[in-house]
Enzyme design. Sequence first.
Site, PDB file in Angstrom:
ATOM      1  N   HIS A  58      54.233  84.293  47.650  1.00 50.15           N
ATOM      2  CA  HIS A  58      53.737  82.871  47.693  1.00 50.15           C
ATOM      3  C   HIS A  58      53.174  82.814  49.018  1.00 50.15           C
ATOM      4  CE1 HIS A  58      54.080  78.434  47.516  1.00 50.15           C
ATOM      5  NE2 HIS A  58      54.030  78.685  48.966  1.00 50.15           N
ATOM      6  N   GLU A  59      53.767  83.136  49.897  1.00 50.56           N
ATOM      7  CA  GLU A  59      52.935  83.222  51.182  1.00 50.56           C
ATOM      8  C   GLU A  59      51.995  83.992  51.582  1.00 50.56           C
ATOM      9  OE1 GLU A  59      53.953  80.688  53.160  1.00 50.56           O
ATOM     10  OE2 GLU A  59      55.897  80.415  52.033  1.00 50.56           O
ATOM     11  N   HIS A  76      48.790  82.313  50.620  1.00 58.17           N
ATOM     12  CA  HIS A  76      48.490  81.601  51.820  1.00 58.17           C
ATOM     13  C   HIS A  76      47.658  82.482  52.977  1.00 58.17           C
ATOM     14  CE1 HIS A  76      50.319  77.866  50.375  1.00 58.17           C
ATOM     15  NE2 HIS A  76      51.574  78.145  50.632  1.00 58.17           N
TER      16      HIS A  76
END
Length: 446
Positions: free
Chosen positions: A24-25, A28
Amino acid sequence: MSVLLFVLGVLFVAVGIAVSIALHEVGHLVPAKAFKVRVTQYMIGFGPTVFSRKRGETEYGFKALPLGGYVSMVGMFPPNKETADGDVRRSSTGMFQQLAVDARQAETDRLEPGDENRVFYKLPVWKRIIIMLGGPFMNLLIGVVLFAVLLMGFGTSQSTTTLASVSECVVTGSQAAAGQSECTDTDPAAPAHEAGLLPGDTITAFDGKPVASWAELSELIREAAGRSVTVTYERDGVQAEAGITPLLTERPVTEEDGTPVLDDGGNPVTQEVGFIGVGSQTALVRQPATEVLPMVGENLQSIAGVVINLPQRLADVAQAAFSTEERDPNGPMSVVGVGRIAGEISSMEEAPVQNRVATLIGLVGSVNLALFVFNLIPLLPLDGGHVAGALWESLRRGFAKLFKRPDPGPFDMAKLLPVTYAVAVLLMGMGALLIYADIVKPVSLF
């Protein structure tokens, strides 16, 4: 052995969730670096740093509390406006305004020479949205991949035409509702038992019509009530035939998932259909790729329903946790509850290993879809809150341009810090409630 399997199930899901958070990170991190934003940290967890290593301008590491993760980018907030003499203007409106001033100043203090055009708030709106949606869409991608593995690699559990049980007699729906579970001398013999069918037999044709699924066989049995027909079956690799006359009997009406349909009084709804007295074995049947996205869509719809009704769902959880009521198995749960479910699945030694692994994969896939939906909620500090702020900036700049007014500049997300802190406190409270409920009143699926 059961304890070891339970622990392995918990570890499987724990690692799966940890990897999902890390990816998920990454969702980003990658677009942020692609758009030249200076990323100072990529961290898994919160609290004190356990391990880190700096690569280029970014520090990568792990924190002590593995309850999430974050990517730190410079320039999340625009700088404070300054007075003519260069001093930062201090607001006299109170603590909340001071929070915003201090947050902006902290962001300014992190800047280094060359960062002027590498700050997050100066990016075009569409780039900021891509960065903030990168995390949730990574979870969506993981969910789609895991459901593809589940459906195409393992398959879904479906009833087959191989018999799991053959009843000796016919027990009507009303008799079963009254508590009768064994045959009596007055109960008629079940047609399948009279025809000589045994558990393990595979029915290949009924009334001269080939059958490939339990649904097809059930429909033919229902339609053949009172008629003498031929049933073709395979036993130990040998084909055989027998005459059979399905009885017209009262059977409970069930949903697609097998749960009984109840009337307004809470009693089982029944109907008269053909019946021979057999139960089917279940097996994993692989599905085509076209079934993956519909399955993901159904899960997303179900999760969205829980999120939309989250206040009521949490109230139900609280009521169950502090009373004798049972938990709703379709309600929200914490990672503790998910881990417990994973352990129960893994320790079911009577189930084939393939089925247990498939269920665990589906569980991690569902968690990722839940992370996708939850992070789209348009409230800070969630990703959806940043997206909402960027869209609002685009809207007000568009109106200013349309009406030939001065550009209002970037939307100051620091003004929303009080809301951010309030939402964060609510999220921590929600997490504490769910963890408590999962310990004292866990969801039981089995």
